[in-house]
Design a protein around this motif. Structure first.
Motif, mmCIF file in Angstrom:
data_model
loop_
_atom_site.group_PDB
_atom_site.id
_atom_site.type_symbol
_atom_site.label_atom_id
_atom_site.label_comp_id
_atom_site.label_asym_id
_atom_site.label_seq_id
_atom_site.Cartn_x
_atom_site.Cartn_y
_atom_site.Cartn_z
ATOM 1 N N UNK A 85 -40.089 25.639 10.429
ATOM 2 C CA UNK A 85 -38.824 26.249 10.859
ATOM 3 C C UNK A 85 -37.661 25.299 10.591
ATOM 4 N N UNK A 86 -37.857 24.015 10.880
ATOM 5 C CA UNK A 86 -36.800 23.035 10.639
ATOM 6 C C UNK A 86 -36.494 22.946 9.147
ATOM 7 N N UNK A 87 -37.545 22.950 8.320
ATOM 8 C CA UNK A 87 -37.354 22.876 6.870
ATOM 9 C C UNK A 87 -36.596 24.113 6.377
ATOM 10 N N UNK A 88 -37.000 25.276 6.824
ATOM 11 C CA UNK A 88 -36.333 26.521 6.418
ATOM 12 C C UNK A 88 -34.872 26.539 6.841
ATOM 13 N N UNK A 89 -34.558 25.932 7.961
ATOM 14 C CA UNK A 89 -33.189 25.895 8.476
ATOM 15 C C UNK A 89 -32.347 24.808 7.794
ATOM 16 N N UNK A 90 -32.967 24.000 6.937
ATOM 17 C CA UNK A 90 -32.234 22.935 6.253
ATOM 18 C C UNK A 90 -31.977 21.718 7.126
ATOM 19 N N UNK A 91 -32.722 21.602 8.219
ATOM 20 C CA UNK A 91 -32.478 20.526 9.174
ATOM 21 C C UNK A 91 -32.710 19.138 8.565
ATOM 22 N N UNK A 92 -33.724 18.972 7.746
ATOM 23 C CA UNK A 92 -34.033 17.642 7.223
ATOM 24 C C UNK A 92 -32.947 17.140 6.277
ATOM 25 N N UNK A 93 -32.361 18.043 5.488
ATOM 26 C CA UNK A 93 -31.252 17.633 4.624
ATOM 27 C C UNK A 93 -30.057 17.190 5.459
ATOM 28 N N UNK A 94 -29.781 17.910 6.537
ATOM 29 C CA UNK A 94 -28.674 17.535 7.421
ATOM 30 C C UNK A 94 -28.971 16.216 8.123
ATOM 31 N N UNK A 95 -30.223 16.030 8.585
ATOM 32 C CA UNK A 95 -30.607 14.761 9.226
ATOM 33 C C UNK A 95 -30.321 13.602 8.278
#
Length: 52
Positions: free
Chosen positions: A27-37
């Motif tokens: 879910x985090x990957x799909x939401x683009x969270x890691x790029x933002x992190x």
């Protein structure tokens, strides 16, 4: 650092039985969270003069 990235996390699903770590990471990957992190943490390190 956690205070910088916690607000970027997608909200937890309401009462999701069987929630696995893998599903949460997906879910985090799909939401683009890691790029933002990555961008937020690099900016913080750069501001602190710790980015080499």
């Amino acid at each position: 650092m956690w205070a910088l990235i916690e607000p970027l996390l997608p909200p937890r699903p309401e009462r999701s039985p069987g929630q696995t770590c893998r599903r949460r990471l997906d879910r985090w990957q799909e939401a683009g969270a890691f790029d933002r992190f990555h961008r937020i943490l690099l900016a913080a390190l750069n501001t602190a003069g710790e980015l080499d």
